[in-house]
Design a protein around this motif. Structure first.
Motif, PDB file in Angstrom:
ATOM      1  N   THR A  96      93.689  -5.579  25.664  1.00 49.69           N
ATOM      2  CA  THR A  96      93.872  -5.869  24.237  1.00 49.69           C
ATOM      3  C   THR A  96      94.830  -7.043  24.045  1.00 49.69           C
ATOM      4  N   LEU A  99      93.155 -10.374  25.153  1.00 47.83           N
ATOM      5  CA  LEU A  99      92.199 -10.907  24.177  1.00 47.83           C
ATOM      6  C   LEU A  99      92.910 -11.440  22.934  1.00 47.83           C
ATOM      7  N   TYR A 103      92.918 -15.606  20.846  1.00 47.92           N
ATOM      8  CA  TYR A 103      92.656 -16.083  19.477  1.00 47.92           C
ATOM      9  C   TYR A 103      93.931 -16.258  18.662  1.00 47.92           C
ATOM     10  N   CYS A 354      93.191 -18.030  28.823  1.00 47.72           N
ATOM     11  CA  CYS A 354      93.398 -17.902  27.377  1.00 47.72           C
ATOM     12  C   CYS A 354      93.112 -19.213  26.658  1.00 47.72           C
ATOM     13  N   MET A 357      89.394 -19.180  26.310  1.00 45.62           N
ATOM     14  CA  MET A 357      88.988 -18.304  25.203  1.00 45.62           C
ATOM     15  C   MET A 357      89.316 -18.947  23.864  1.00 45.62           C
ATOM     16  N   CYS A 361      87.037 -19.666  20.525  1.00 44.24           N
ATOM     17  CA  CYS A 361      87.434 -19.120  19.225  1.00 44.24           C
ATOM     18  C   CYS A 361      87.593 -20.234  18.203  1.00 44.24           C
ATOM     19  N   PHE A 382      86.706 -11.405  18.157  1.00 41.57           N
ATOM     20  CA  PHE A 382      87.958 -11.100  18.857  1.00 41.57           C
ATOM     21  C   PHE A 382      88.902 -10.323  17.939  1.00 41.57           C
ATOM     22  N   THR A 386      89.775  -6.272  18.719  1.00 42.55           N
ATOM     23  CA  THR A 386      91.156  -5.925  19.062  1.00 42.55           C
ATOM     24  C   THR A 386      91.860  -5.195  17.929  1.00 42.55           C
TER      25      THR A 386
END
Length: 452
Positions: A96, A99, A103, A354, A357, A361, A382, A386
């Motif tokens: 969690t 992720l 974002y 990250c 990611m 995002c 995302f 989460t």
């Protein structure tokens, strides 16, 4: 590894570092607009009640697991003297946090861009101009990605220096800076004509607006604001000494978190009311509504308006950075201990993944249909997975884990520092995590899914 685990060097460093993980955009951004949407002072009173009944017990859960487990969040759950299958629950918390880092860095990067935009007067204009600016910037293919990577590498620089030289030292600098800047903007906001209506909105409760929706919103904000369920508190607690008073630390952190949330309201609502802006502007409050508010409120003193806007976005960036540091640390220490790689290599892995990611995002904020699933952008997915599924699910299961699975003797020893602390409300804590908190979290979960 357990015996050699590094600890925070001072109680002040412990409190500021852990408070920094809780103090972030949830306080400076989410709390004001949630207050605006749910009736002002009445919502705040209910929020404080939820913090006492839900926030502190859930924070204590993670403190006890982290200090007793003395390892990354995933392994700490397995070190609680029960079936090692519960390690999966700890892994979910790590996932969690991982992720969220991807974002959350995107939104944090927006804050850095707005610092520059405020300096160069790019946000001056009517509300349509500011809205167009945010839309064009957030959907751009270059600038948001650049700032996402920049703030992740700023975080990376802190993390690679370790707990004492990195996280603790940065917290001792960033948290006081954030507080001072917050007071400066609050002072400017409260000197504006018409600011009295904003202060009244913030401190005079109107209970006629209170319904079940407001209660659920307050519970959700308490959970979100204190960084519960994303591994941050558990990870930082693994660096607590055996002499640390966990309950006292939790109360201090909650107090800092709440004071900053109230100051954020004092910063925003007097300025908003002074120019006739509705307090329920929602999530767009920070990036679309407020730039116009600052410049309109100080229209006769444009330089002051610019300085206030710049100061505001600097403090917003600091708040985002303190939370990113804790989120990054959750994943870094997990990779460091589970994959047995150096801390620097683990940190670099987290930063690069990250960033990757974050790129997706950020790209999904623009008109790119190939980055949507069932009508949701990657960013929204995302956020939904989460915030509305993993966080409440992890918090709920952790309450069950601590209340019904972990031996009561272990929980009692950690809570009371092996019987050396008297009058510690242990019985109240156990009642809350066994019966009250699981019900509250389940209500939050169902409300966020639209069932209630």
């Amino acid at each position: 590894m357990t015996n050699e685990r590094v600890k925070f060097g001072s109680r002040l460093g412990l409190v500021l570092a852990t408070a920094g993980s809780a103090v972030g955009l949830g306080n400076v951004w989410r709390f004001p607009y949630m207050t605006g949407e749910n009736g002002g002072a009445a919502f705040i009173l209910i929020y404080f009640a939820c913090v006492l009944v839900l926030g502190i017990p859930c924070m204590m859960n993670e403190f006890i697991i982290g200090r007793h487990g003395a390892a990354n969040t995933s392994r700490a759950y397995a070190n609680m003297g029960v079936s090692r299958g519960w390690k999966t629950l700890g892994f979910v918390s790590v996932l969690t946090g991982f992720l969220i880092t991807g974002y959350y860095a995107v939104v944090s990067g927006w804050c850095l861009q707005y610092v520059l935009a405020s300096c160069f007067g790019e946000l001056q204009g009517d509300s349509r101009h500011v809205a167009d600016y945010f839309r064009d910037f957030s959907s751009s293919a270059f600038k948001p990605v650049l700032w996402t990577v920049v703030i992740l590498f700023m975080t990376h620089f802190v993390i690679i220096h370790g707990v004492r030289s990195g996280i603790e030292r940065a917290s001792k600098m960033l948290m006081p800076m954030l507080f001072i800047l917050l007071l400066i903007v609050v002072g400017c906001s409260c000197l504006l004509p018409g600011m009295g209506r904003g202060i009244e909105f913030l401190f005079r409760p109107d209970f006629s607006k209170v319904d079940s929706r407001v209660f659920l919103a307050a519970m959700g904000q308490a959970f979100y604001s204190l960084s519960i369920g994303m591994g941050c508190l558990c990870t930082f607690a693994s660096y607590f000494s055996r002499q640390s008073n966990l309950l006292k630390s939790a109360v201090n952190i909650v107090a800092i978190d709440s004071v900053i949330a109230i100051l954020a309201g004092l910063m925003i609502f007097p300025a908003a009311f002074s120019v006739g802006v509705s307090p329920d502007s929602g999530p767009s409050l920070i990036f679309i509504t407020l730039p116009n508010v600052f410049h309109s409120a100080f229209a006769t003193m444009p330089l002051v308006g610019t300085l206030v806007a710049v100061t505001f976005y600097i403090l917003l960036s600091l708040a985002a950075l303190t939370s990113l540091i804790s989120l990054h640390e959750v994943s870094t220490v997990f990779f460091h201990e589970e994959l047995r790689v150096s801390r620097k290599r683990a940190a670099l892995t987290v930063t690069l993944v990250c960033s990757f990611m974050g790129v997706f995002c950020s790209f999904s904020m623009g008109p790119r249909d190939w980055l949507t699933v069932c009508g949701r952008s990657v960013f929204d997915i995302f956020d939904f997975v989460t915030g509305q599924i993993l966080l409440p699910l992890g918090g709920f299961l952790t309450c069950i884990f601590m209340g019904w699975v972990v031996p009561r003797s272990i929980v009692s020893d950690e809570f009371t520092n092996w019987g050396t602390l008297r009058g510690t409300l242990f019985g109240v804590y156990m009642t809350l995590i066994r019966y009250v908190c699981p019900v509250c979290i389940m209500l939050i979960f169902l409300n966020q899914l639209g069932v209630l």
